[in-house]
Scaffold this active site. Structure first.
Site, PDB file in Angstrom:
ATOM      1  N   ILE A  62       1.001  -1.294   0.045  1.00  0.00           N
ATOM      2  CA  ILE A  62       0.072  -0.054   0.006  1.00  0.00           C
ATOM      3  C   ILE A  62       0.969   1.015   0.020  1.00  0.00           C
ATOM      4  CG2 ILE A  62      -0.230  -0.144   2.290  1.00  0.00           C
ATOM      5  CD1 ILE A  62      -2.881   1.233   2.174  1.00  0.00           C
ATOM      6  N   SER A  63       0.783   2.143  -0.701  1.00  0.00           N
ATOM      7  CA  SER A  63       1.622   3.229  -1.071  1.00  0.00           C
ATOM      8  C   SER A  63       1.626   4.115   0.127  1.00  0.00           C
ATOM      9  CB  SER A  63       1.234   4.019  -2.560  1.00  0.00           C
ATOM     10  OG  SER A  63       1.403   3.240  -3.548  1.00  0.00           O
ATOM     11  N   GLN A  64       2.972   4.830   0.022  1.00  0.00           N
ATOM     12  CA  GLN A  64       3.024   5.749   1.226  1.00  0.00           C
ATOM     13  C   GLN A  64       1.966   6.974   1.112  1.00  0.00           C
ATOM     14  OE1 GLN A  64       6.637   7.572   1.079  1.00  0.00           O
ATOM     15  NE2 GLN A  64       6.352   9.148   2.570  1.00  0.00           N
TER      16      GLN A  64
END
Length: 213
Positions: free
Chosen positions: A63-65
């Site tokens: 899950i992206s920053q």
């Protein structure tokens, strides 16, 4: 898991961190404040949900920053009703941010495990992308083109020509380009045959995989 006042407070703090890093779009910041990121992670990792960092979600994906999600989204400059193609559904968090901005979202995921899991999650949560596709993101979605915006959420070693060709005139492609480290790159289609290119510094993404079929 539920969404509590404590979670909302943490989201407000997260939005402030993202803002301090340079994201100024109020609609994007409001989406960060609104979407319950902890629900996109396994409940045992809830403590990590509102830290400004990427986190593994299985199938060698992350899950992206939150800052990266907000930054990429702000580069698209989304208007209500825009048709947006997302390459790499992943956990669905970026999808939810786009939907919060009232975009019409088409999203492609190559990992079958994640595709199935995220589709179930969307149904449970009431998120309604226009279409979710299990397929090769390098090919885009020509049958639904043109798009006002295309966002790629994995590192591409090169820019797929298919994605550029599926932009409407005035449309924007946001894509991290590179192998070990990526440069966030924005292409704006200025005419049928011309594109404007801008670069926005280094980021790190999992690789964009090709040739599913």
């Amino acid at each position: 898991m539920k969404d509590t006042l404590k979670h909302r407070g943490k989201r407000n703090q997260l939005a402030e961190i993202v803002k301090e890093k340079g994201v100024t779009s109020e609609t994007v910041l409001e989406a960060i404040r609104t979407i319950p990121r902890h629900l996109f992670l396994d409940s045992s990792f809830e403590d990590h949900a509102y830290q400004d960092k990427a986190f593994p979600i299985g199938a060698e994906q992350t899950i992206s920053q939150p800052y990266t999600v907000a930054f990429q989204t702000s580069l698209l400059q989304i208007n209500v009703g825009d048709k947006i193609l997302e390459i790499g559904t992943g956990s669905g968090y970026q999808t939810a941010i786009l939907l919060q901005l009232k975009a019409k979202v088409y999203t492609i995921e190559r990992q079958l495990e994640l595709f199935k899991k995220t589709n179930l999650f969307f149904n449970k949560m009431g998120y309604r992308p226009k279409k979710t596709i299990f397929g090769d993101g390098y090919k885009g979605l020509p049958e639904e083109a043109p798009f006002n915006g295309i966002i790629v959420t994995a590192g591409a070693p090169h820019v797929p020509k298919a994605l550029l060709s599926q932009l409407a005139v005035g449309g924007k492609l946001v894509i991290p380009v590179g192998i070990d480290e990526q440069v966030m790159t924005l292409f704006t289609r200025t005419s049928e045959k011309e594109f404007e290119k801008k670069e926005f510094g280094s980021f790190r993404f999992v690789p964009l995989l090709e040739n599913k079929n």
